[in-house]
Scaffold this motif. Structure first.
Motif, mmCIF file in Angstrom:
data_model
loop_
_atom_site.group_PDB
_atom_site.id
_atom_site.type_symbol
_atom_site.label_atom_id
_atom_site.label_comp_id
_atom_site.label_asym_id
_atom_site.label_seq_id
_atom_site.Cartn_x
_atom_site.Cartn_y
_atom_site.Cartn_z
ATOM 1 N N PHE A 177 0.834 -1.193 0.000
ATOM 2 C CA PHE A 177 0.000 0.000 0.000
ATOM 3 C C PHE A 177 0.870 1.244 0.000
ATOM 4 C CE2 PHE A 177 0.826 -0.968 4.409
ATOM 5 C CZ PHE A 177 1.106 0.260 4.968
ATOM 6 N N SER A 178 0.271 2.350 -0.436
ATOM 7 C CA SER A 178 0.946 3.641 -0.442
ATOM 8 C C SER A 178 -0.119 4.725 -0.341
ATOM 9 C CB SER A 178 1.774 3.816 -1.719
ATOM 10 O OG SER A 178 2.348 5.113 -1.769
ATOM 11 N N PHE A 179 0.067 5.661 0.618
ATOM 12 C CA PHE A 179 -0.881 6.745 0.829
ATOM 13 C C PHE A 179 -0.444 7.982 0.050
ATOM 14 C CE2 PHE A 179 -1.541 4.068 4.515
ATOM 15 C CZ PHE A 179 -2.913 4.101 4.702
ATOM 16 N N HIS A 180 -1.419 8.685 -0.522
ATOM 17 C CA HIS A 180 -1.134 9.970 -1.144
ATOM 18 C C HIS A 180 -0.857 11.018 -0.070
ATOM 19 C CE1 HIS A 180 -2.919 9.496 -5.442
ATOM 20 N NE2 HIS A 180 -2.083 8.539 -5.117
ATOM 21 N N LYS A 181 0.000 11.987 -0.378
ATOM 22 C CA LYS A 181 0.254 13.078 0.544
ATOM 23 C C LYS A 181 -0.880 14.088 0.479
ATOM 24 C CE LYS A 181 5.297 12.763 0.631
ATOM 25 N NZ LYS A 181 6.569 13.507 0.450
ATOM 26 N N MET A 182 -1.339 14.503 1.647
ATOM 27 C CA MET A 182 -2.439 15.467 1.740
ATOM 28 C C MET A 182 -2.015 16.606 2.664
ATOM 29 S SD MET A 182 -4.818 14.099 -0.135
ATOM 30 C CE MET A 182 -6.244 15.057 0.330
ATOM 31 N N ARG B 72 -2.633 23.891 9.382
ATOM 32 C CA ARG B 72 -1.774 25.048 9.164
ATOM 33 C C ARG B 72 -2.594 26.310 8.904
ATOM 34 N NH1 ARG B 72 0.404 20.595 7.045
ATOM 35 N NH2 ARG B 72 2.565 20.057 7.561
ATOM 36 N N GLN B 73 -3.882 26.169 8.962
ATOM 37 C CA GLN B 73 -4.764 27.322 8.849
ATOM 38 C C GLN B 73 -6.080 26.969 9.510
ATOM 39 O OE1 GLN B 73 -4.794 27.353 4.515
ATOM 40 N NE2 GLN B 73 -7.018 27.134 4.591
ATOM 41 N N ILE B 74 -6.868 27.991 9.754
ATOM 42 C CA ILE B 74 -8.135 27.823 10.473
ATOM 43 C C ILE B 74 -9.207 27.385 9.478
ATOM 44 C CG2 ILE B 74 -9.871 29.005 11.864
ATOM 45 C CD1 ILE B 74 -7.636 30.905 12.771
ATOM 46 N N GLY B 75 -10.049 26.434 9.890
ATOM 47 C CA GLY B 75 -11.165 26.026 9.061
ATOM 48 C C GLY B 75 -11.514 24.570 9.271
ATOM 49 N N THR B 76 -12.512 24.112 8.481
ATOM 50 C CA THR B 76 -12.966 22.718 8.499
ATOM 51 C C THR B 76 -12.443 22.031 7.242
ATOM 52 O OG1 THR B 76 -14.957 23.323 9.729
ATOM 53 C CG2 THR B 76 -14.960 21.198 8.571
ATOM 54 N N PHE B 77 -11.824 20.886 7.399
ATOM 55 C CA PHE B 77 -11.192 20.181 6.300
ATOM 56 C C PHE B 77 -11.857 18.814 6.121
ATOM 57 C CE2 PHE B 77 -8.088 22.907 8.379
ATOM 58 C CZ PHE B 77 -7.645 23.676 7.325
ATOM 59 N N LYS B 78 -12.386 18.614 4.947
ATOM 60 C CA LYS B 78 -12.966 17.323 4.559
ATOM 61 C C LYS B 78 -12.264 16.887 3.270
ATOM 62 C CE LYS B 78 -17.560 18.138 6.543
ATOM 63 N NZ LYS B 78 -19.021 18.193 6.255
ATOM 64 N N VAL B 79 -11.406 15.900 3.389
ATOM 65 C CA VAL B 79 -10.606 15.467 2.242
ATOM 66 C C VAL B 79 -10.826 13.969 2.022
ATOM 67 C CG1 VAL B 79 -8.852 17.225 2.599
ATOM 68 C CG2 VAL B 79 -8.585 14.996 3.680
ATOM 69 N N LYS B 80 -10.519 13.564 0.781
ATOM 70 C CA LYS B 80 -10.603 12.145 0.409
ATOM 71 C C LYS B 80 -9.176 11.619 0.291
ATOM 72 C CE LYS B 80 -13.713 10.790 -2.453
ATOM 73 N NZ LYS B 80 -14.499 10.547 -3.693
ATOM 74 N N GLN B 81 -8.819 10.757 1.197
ATOM 75 C CA GLN B 81 -7.488 10.171 1.213
ATOM 76 C C GLN B 81 -7.452 8.957 0.283
ATOM 77 O OE1 GLN B 81 -4.478 11.065 2.863
ATOM 78 N NE2 GLN B 81 -3.766 9.509 1.432
ATOM 79 N N VAL B 82 -6.493 8.953 -0.664
ATOM 80 C CA VAL B 82 -6.370 7.872 -1.642
ATOM 81 C C VAL B 82 -5.282 6.915 -1.176
ATOM 82 C CG1 VAL B 82 -5.910 7.276 -4.045
ATOM 83 C CG2 VAL B 82 -7.099 9.407 -3.484
ATOM 84 N N LEU C 193 -10.475 6.842 1.605
ATOM 85 C CA LEU C 193 -10.834 7.113 2.995
ATOM 86 C C LEU C 193 -11.253 8.569 3.126
ATOM 87 C CD1 LEU C 193 -7.815 5.342 4.765
ATOM 88 C CD2 LEU C 193 -10.031 4.350 4.170
ATOM 89 N N SER C 194 -12.095 8.838 4.095
ATOM 90 C CA SER C 194 -12.574 10.206 4.336
ATOM 91 C C SER C 194 -11.965 10.730 5.633
ATOM 92 C CB SER C 194 -14.107 10.236 4.431
ATOM 93 O OG SER C 194 -14.679 9.863 3.198
ATOM 94 N N PHE C 195 -11.259 11.862 5.553
ATOM 95 C CA PHE C 195 -10.662 12.524 6.705
ATOM 96 C C PHE C 195 -11.448 13.808 6.961
ATOM 97 C CE2 PHE C 195 -6.086 10.705 6.265
ATOM 98 C CZ PHE C 195 -6.573 9.461 6.631
ATOM 99 N N ILE C 196 -11.847 14.004 8.221
ATOM 100 C CA ILE C 196 -12.569 15.215 8.626
ATOM 101 C C ILE C 196 -11.850 15.799 9.825
ATOM 102 C CG2 ILE C 196 -14.757 16.179 9.408
ATOM 103 C CD1 ILE C 196 -16.164 13.816 8.093
ATOM 104 N N GLY C 197 -11.429 17.054 9.697
ATOM 105 C CA GLY C 197 -10.751 17.736 10.796
ATOM 106 C C GLY C 197 -11.161 19.199 10.862
ATOM 107 N N VAL C 198 -11.208 19.738 12.082
ATOM 108 C CA VAL C 198 -11.618 21.133 12.316
ATOM 109 C C VAL C 198 -10.518 21.831 13.097
ATOM 110 C CG1 VAL C 198 -13.333 22.655 13.344
ATOM 111 C CG2 VAL C 198 -14.047 20.489 12.296
ATOM 112 N N CYS C 199 -10.062 22.989 12.564
ATOM 113 C CA CYS C 199 -9.085 23.826 13.261
ATOM 114 C C CYS C 199 -9.798 25.097 13.713
ATOM 115 C CB CYS C 199 -7.914 24.149 12.334
ATOM 116 S SG CYS C 199 -6.665 25.234 13.087
ATOM 117 N N LYS C 200 -9.907 25.295 15.020
ATOM 118 C CA LYS C 200 -10.611 26.454 15.572
ATOM 119 C C LYS C 200 -9.647 27.621 15.755
ATOM 120 C CE LYS C 200 -14.006 23.692 18.132
ATOM 121 N NZ LYS C 200 -14.589 23.429 19.484
ATOM 122 N N SER C 201 -10.220 28.818 15.728
ATOM 123 C CA SER C 201 -9.427 30.025 15.994
ATOM 124 C C SER C 201 -9.371 30.285 17.501
ATOM 125 C CB SER C 201 -10.051 31.220 15.277
ATOM 126 O OG SER C 201 -11.375 31.424 15.730
#
Length: 868
Positions: free
Chosen positions: A360-365, A392-402, A428-436
């Protein structure tokens, strides 16, 4: 009978001189004479023998003709043997042969002139593998009878499949389990175990008995029967895409070996279907790859073992899916965090497969880290992976990890090389929230000095806000958008002038663009713009900076154009196939308006797509194309020579072994059976063109018995079937075996063996003995009647005559008709009558005489019963 002519000298012969004498021989009788000539030299005598021989022949012949090792391809091969006459007169010879193998010897007798050589041609037929060792008798004048041995070894043309590197004979290649979408490669060696060159082609038997397509052989019968939909889907898969053979055609020299690469690429024909065991079904494949000699497609001859059976190689393999599970997963929700913090989730990757490991090999995100990013998990094993969320910045991140699954696959440019590449992806689905982070701002009274950054009044300043920016902001506004308090002198100021706010004093003394003008917000008076000569650019530096910027702009533009050109070339090669011809489908093209007439014309001008160079021939495809060609049979009206431009172009092509394999010309052995002399028999030489181009067939016949054959040249259209009638006629009794040749496109040779037995006309009787009984209800004195049937099994009408055998008592029988004709392959019924009388014999005989044919005896008996 010898006469000496010489002039004796009175004086001695000086040194270096000579005296010439002539001896004449004039024979008066047919006998060999012997005498001597005495030469007196001073006191010595020298006797010179004289021989008078009659002229005679001296014949010599070789003792053996060796054809060596030849293949059994139903071809007539010839060799010549010489009879040399070293004598002074002509000599005769006569050749006789009574062996088992049919040999054609020409001439069988003749005369050899003195000091010359006579050639005798001997033909053998290579129809059956055997060892030929026959002796022919040659009677030479003056030498008696001598034997000449004819030797040859006729062997089958066999191609063997050998393993690499040990050279063992292979019957099966097992690829084992392979992931769907990946490839596995094996190498074999083809060995031409025959003394002649061979063109070969590989054919994949997708309808062979015992073949399996996508069946899980480890499952029970009930489970397979309940999942018939999967079996039907597997049957619809193009088998030629599963097995790759490189090369799949070629030429092998005598006793030569050639490496062949086999590649197995299973495809999941039931993608997404899950079984009751919560795993995708395993698919097993059993296929058969046949290596055939080009042109050897006569099943009848193969049945009789006149030609070798093609070499078959079994191919077995299994396609299995990637069963990599994530626990937890596939949705990963990280805990909320602030800027600069990091959260982690531990995930266990488990390889559920029992047969193969998984790489296996994960894509960089961005904002997400994975440790380790790649790895390999053995079968039925697991590995822990840490997913980290570092925003590295404020916000909600919803990305698709390959997640790429890596295995070996084929190169597009070089199909004989396997390289590591991604053949399957998991998402795979990654969900992360960075608060201010909240910050309390305290205001303080400005003591009177306006800082660099302040509000409009300059009274209150917020601590810490100056850390957010590096340079001081300059508030500007289009001056022509406001007319408040504008001085009348400055009413008509330039529209592109910029207006500065009153609180930008700290930034107004910085060097700025010299071409821009700033005005005040109220009166629109031109602001003073201080330019420090120590820090500002000179005019030369300004031009150098502009040129530098232009250079890099062009450089980036050229890089972009090169990348676009490379992408366009890649897209062209993707669509560079016989269907798309390099054009992207529906790329600015309008659908044509098709009428019913156009559809009809398209059916008439149907062209098959040419097979790709690396695509294997399959049995089902060949049968489908052959059925289309057989339906479209053309009986007459074909061109003798290529006339149109298309025909000339097609008929000048050099065909490959795969293309020649799709042209059927046969039968390769044309057996006429029994043929009567001075009659004609006709057989059809079938020509089936399964190609999408025209082919040109030329027949070369130098045999006198086949001179009535025609036409000898035809241009066969694509996907059609036709035939050429071969006419046989002979005047010599005996067995006939000769071969004639043909060429395809005037460059690819072939041959057909003609076999016939020249016989005389013959009739057969239904019975050799007849018993004549009185009919019921008739008196015994009345005549007795019965019938006998004449059969003509030959191809020529037979003229017959009944001749009675007369004895001393006479013959009371008669046959009607007494003479006549029986047509070819028909019969005729004759009536036999017995006339009773006082002295009538109760037995009689007739001879059935066939003109230039056989003679049969018929015996007749009358069964007389005496009533009391």
């Amino acid at each position: 009978q010898f006469k000496l002519i010489v002039e004796n000298l009175d004086k001695p012969v000086a040194p270096g001189l000579q005296v010439t004498a002539f001896v004449e021989y004039y024979p008066e009788t047919e006998e060999n004479l012997q005498d001597r000539l005495r030469l007196l030299i001073e006191d010595d005598f020298v006797d010179i023998p004289l021989l008078g021989l009659l002229p005679c022949c001296f014949l010599e012949i070789e003792s053996e003709i060796s054809f060596g090792a030849v293949i059994a391809n139903s071809k007539i091969i010839s060799k010549e043997i010489s009879i040399a006459n070293r004598g002074s007169s002509s000599g005769t010879f006569k050749v006789s042969y009574d062996g088992v193998d049919p040999l054609n010897i020409e001439p069988t007798s003749g005369v050899v002139e003195p000091k010359s050589v006579k050639m005798i041609k001997v033909d053998i037929c290579t129809d059956v593998p055997r060892i030929i060792k026959e002796a022919i008798k040659v009677e030479l004048e003056g030498r008696g009878c001598t034997e000449v041995w004819i030797k040859a070894t006729v062997v089958q043309q066999i191609v063997k499949v050998l393993g690499v590197p040990f050279g063992n004979v292979l019957e099966c290649v097992n690829f084992g389990p392979v992931y769907f979408g990946s490839s596995k490669m094996e190498q074999i060696s083809l060995y031409n175990e025959s003394p002649e060159c061979m063109d070969w082609v590989a054919v994949l038997e997708d309808n062979a008995i015992g073949g399996e397509m996508g069946t899980d052989l480890q499952r029970s019968t009930d489970a397979v029967l309940q999942d018939l939909i999967l079996e039907n889907r597997a049957r619809d898969v193009d088998v030629s895409t599963l097995i790759l053979c490189i090369p799949n055609q070629g030429t092998l020299q005598p006793y030569e070996k050639s490496l062949v690469t086999l590649c197995f690429t299973p495809k999941d024909c039931n993608s997404g279907r899950i079984s009751k065991r919560n795993s995708v079904l395993k698919q097993d494949y059993v296929l058969f790859l046949r290596f055939e000699a080009v042109g050897n497609k006569d099943s009848y001859l193969q049945t009789l073992m006149k030609h070798p059976q093609p070499t078959e190689l079994a191919l077995t393999g299994s396609g299995i899916p990637v069963t990599l599970t994530f626990n937890p997963g596939p949705v990963f929700k990280f805990t909320d965090c602030f800027l600069g913090e990091q959260t982690q989730i531990l995930c266990t990757l488990k390889n559920e497969s029992e047969l193969l490991p998984v790489t296996f090999s994960f894509h960089k995100m961005a904002h997400f880290n994975i440790s380790p990013e790649k790895g390999k998990i053995k079968a039925k094993s697991a590995q822990d992976v840490i997913f980290s969320f570092s925003p590295r910045q404020i916000g909600t991140f919803k990305v698709k990890q390959v997640v790429n699954i890596i295995d070996t696959g084929l190169e597009k440019d070089n199909l004989q090389v396997l390289k590591k590449k991604s053949f399957h992806q998991i998402y795979l689905s990654f969900i992360g929230v960075c608060k201010s982070e909240r910050k309390n701002i305290l205001f303080k009274i400005n003591p009177g000095l306006t800082p660099m950054i302040s509000n409009a009044t300059g009274r209150f300043v917020a601590d810490g806000t100056g850390q957010c920016t590096v340079t001081a902001p300059v508030a500007i506004l289009k001056s022509n958008q406001t007319q408040i308090h504008t001085h009348r002198i400055n009413r008509n100021c330039e529209g592109d002038a910029l207006t500065a706010f009153p609180n930008d004093r700290a930034a107004s003394i910085r060097p700025s663009d010299r071409n821009k003008k700033y005005r005040t917000i109220f009166t629109k008076t031109e602001r003073y713009n201080y330019i420090d000569p120590e820090f500002s650019y000179t005019d030369c530096e300004q031009l150098s900076k502009a040129a530098h910027k232009e250079y890099y702009s062009c450089f980036i533009y050229n890089l972009r154009q090169h990348r676009l050109q490379r992408d366009a070339t890649r897209q062209f090669y993707i669509y560079n196939n016989p269907v798309d011809i390099g054009i992207k489908p529906a790329e600015g093209l309008l659908s044509p308006k098709i009428s019913v007439t156009d559809i009809h014309k398209e059916k008439l001008q149907f062209k098959m797509l040419p097979l790709e160079e690396n695509c294997l021939l399959t049995s089902q495809k060949s049968e489908a194309v052959g059925s289309k060609s057989s339906v479209k049979e053309i009986m007459s009206g074909l061109s003798v020579l290529p006339s149109s431009t298309e025909e000339k172009e097609d008929c000048s092509r050099t065909l490959t072994s795969k293309q020649l394999h799709q042209i059927v010309i046969g039968p390769s052995t044309m057996d006429f059976g029994d043929v009567c002399v001075y009659s004609t028999a006709t057989r059809k030489l079938h020509i089936i063109n399964n190609l999408s181009v025209h082919i040109w067939i030329k027949i070369d016949i130098e045999i006198d018995e086949l001179q009535q054959t025609g036409p000898l040249s035809q241009v066969v259209p694509p996907l059609t079937k036709t035939h050429i009638p071969i006419v046989f006629e002979t005047s010599t009794l005996g067995m006939f075996k000769r071969s004639f040749t043909y060429t395809i496109n005037d460059q690819h040779p072939g041959h057909v063996l003609v076999v016939a037995k020249a016989v005389s006309v013959q009739l057969e009787l239904s019975a050799r003995e007849l018993i004549l009984n009185p009919l019921p209800g008739y008196l015994a004195e009345t005549e007795f009647r019965t019938t006998v049937r004449l059969y003509n099994p030959r191809n020529h009408p037979a003229e017959f005559t009944w001749k009675p055998v007369v004895t001393d008592r006479g013959n009371a029988f008669s046959v009607r008709p007494a003479k006549g004709f029986v047509e070819a392959y028909s019969d005729l019924e004759c009536e036999v009558v017995w006339y009773p009388g006082f002295n009538s014999p109760e037995a009689g005989e007739f001879n059935l005489c066939v003109r230039e044919g056989n003679k049969i005896n018929l015996k007749c008996f009358a069964k007389v019963t005496i009533q009391t």
